[in-house]
Design a protein around this motif. Sequence first.
Motif, short mmCIF file in Angstrom:
data_model
loop_
_atom_site.label_atom_id
_atom_site.label_comp_id
_atom_site.label_asym_id
_atom_site.label_seq_id
_atom_site.Cartn_x
_atom_site.Cartn_y
_atom_site.Cartn_z
N LYS A 150 107.58 75.57 41.71
CA LYS A 150 108.81 75.99 41.03
C LYS A 150 108.53 76.41 39.60
O LYS A 150 109.17 77.32 39.08
CB LYS A 150 109.80 74.84 41.06
N LEU B 198 98.62 64.77 24.19
CA LEU B 198 98.95 65.94 25.01
C LEU B 198 100.03 66.76 24.33
O LEU B 198 101.10 66.24 23.99
CB LEU B 198 99.42 65.49 26.39
N TYR C 299 105.91 76.44 29.04
CA TYR C 299 106.59 76.15 30.29
C TYR C 299 107.03 77.50 30.87
O TYR C 299 107.62 78.32 30.17
CB TYR C 299 107.82 75.27 30.08
N GLU D 184 105.33 71.94 39.05
CA GLU D 184 106.44 71.20 39.66
C GLU D 184 106.70 71.78 41.04
O GLU D 184 106.90 72.98 41.19
CB GLU D 184 107.69 71.31 38.81
N TYR E 21 110.94 66.18 42.10
CA TYR E 21 110.77 65.90 40.70
C TYR E 21 109.31 65.70 40.32
O TYR E 21 109.00 65.41 39.20
CB TYR E 21 111.55 64.65 40.32
N LYS E 22 108.43 65.85 41.28
CA LYS E 22 107.04 65.57 41.01
C LYS E 22 106.39 66.70 40.25
O LYS E 22 106.62 67.88 40.53
CB LYS E 22 106.29 65.36 42.34
N VAL E 23 105.59 66.30 39.30
CA VAL E 23 104.78 67.25 38.55
C VAL E 23 103.33 66.84 38.75
O VAL E 23 102.97 65.69 38.50
CB VAL E 23 105.14 67.22 37.05
N VAL E 24 102.53 67.77 39.23
CA VAL E 24 101.14 67.47 39.55
C VAL E 24 100.22 68.26 38.63
O VAL E 24 100.41 69.46 38.45
CB VAL E 24 100.82 67.81 41.02
N PHE E 25 99.22 67.56 38.11
CA PHE E 25 98.31 68.17 37.15
C PHE E 25 97.05 68.70 37.81
O PHE E 25 96.57 68.15 38.81
CB PHE E 25 97.88 67.14 36.10
N TYR F 269 107.79 59.50 33.76
CA TYR F 269 106.61 59.54 34.60
C TYR F 269 105.54 58.61 34.04
O TYR F 269 105.42 58.47 32.83
CB TYR F 269 106.03 60.96 34.64
N TYR G 292 101.33 58.42 34.39
CA TYR G 292 100.09 59.02 34.86
C TYR G 292 98.92 58.17 34.40
O TYR G 292 98.98 57.47 33.40
CB TYR G 292 99.89 60.41 34.26
N LEU H 57 99.59 61.25 39.10
CA LEU H 57 100.91 60.65 39.03
C LEU H 57 100.96 59.33 39.78
O LEU H 57 100.65 59.28 40.97
CB LEU H 57 101.94 61.64 39.59
N TYR I 66 107.25 57.68 39.21
CA TYR I 66 108.18 58.42 38.38
C TYR I 66 109.59 57.95 38.66
O TYR I 66 109.84 57.18 39.60
CB TYR I 66 108.03 59.93 38.58
N TYR J 14 113.91 59.23 38.18
CA TYR J 14 114.85 60.28 37.78
C TYR J 14 116.15 59.71 37.23
O TYR J 14 117.17 60.39 37.19
CB TYR J 14 115.10 61.29 38.90
N GLY K 44 104.47 58.01 43.23
CA GLY K 44 103.76 59.25 42.99
C GLY K 44 102.63 59.41 43.97
O GLY K 44 102.72 59.02 45.13
N ASP K 45 101.52 59.95 43.51
CA ASP K 45 100.39 60.23 44.39
C ASP K 45 99.45 59.04 44.57
O ASP K 45 98.78 58.92 45.58
CB ASP K 45 99.60 61.43 43.84
N PHE L 6 99.26 57.46 30.62
CA PHE L 6 100.21 58.25 29.85
C PHE L 6 101.60 58.15 30.47
O PHE L 6 101.76 58.26 31.68
CB PHE L 6 99.81 59.73 29.82
N LEU M 87 113.51 68.00 33.69
CA LEU M 87 113.23 69.00 34.69
C LEU M 87 114.50 69.36 35.44
O LEU M 87 115.36 68.52 35.70
CB LEU M 87 112.17 68.49 35.67
#
Lengths: 109, 114
Positions: free
Chosen positions: A30, A43, A48, A90, A95-99, B33, B35, B45, B48, B50, B58-59, B90, B96
């Motif tokens: 997204k 960071l 964005y 995202e 709502y997950k944000v993955v790096f 979140y 991390y 992650l 998290y 909302y 998360g993962d 972090f 979002l």
Amino acid sequence: GMPVEQNPPALSLYEGADSGLRCNFSTTMKSVQWFQQNHRGRLITLFYLAQGTKENGRLKSTFNSKERYSTLHIKDAQLEDSGTYFCAAEAIGGYKVVFGSGTRLLVSP
Amino acid sequence: EAAVTQSPRNKVAVTGGKVTLSCNQTNNHNNMYWYRQDTGHGLRLIHYSYGAGSTEKGDIPDGYKASRPSQENFSLILELATPSQTSVYFCASGVLGTSAETLYFGSGTRLTVL
């Protein structure tokens, strides 16, 4: 595979050089963000994007959701650009944000 | 300017001990979140949230619990710490889902489990 693949893992540039970083996504995302992690570990948000291209000074970023990639271009690299750069995406519908795993950039005189 | 504050900045714990990492944000962000950052893995992650009262896996949630008692606070809990949980953690908050989306990060917590 990893949802976010970031390349290269490390990059060395001389001052004044141009270069680019890339993140590929295994699925449609997204939005994407780019961060710089400085030598203190902090960071800092750079960009964005939900689509298209943004520029800020010597930095430019592009996000193509359909083609599943994003790029960060650094122009006229400076010593203070050294650090680790991360993209973070995202997923649609969540709502997950993955790096990505990061790119360690070293700019030398 | 968005502010995310993590505490403690550094922590040394013993194997089997309980560790609680705290995060506070003062910007009324819905999403928060946790991390961890390890060499070769980037940021991964853990949990998290909302909103107040919600926590999501998360993962890499195994070995961690999270708690979101209020909009401002989001804690990461290691009930039985192990050396493999030695890392830099972090916390981040964000909004979002809006046109002003971005994540704001705390300064990190360096955890060493002996």
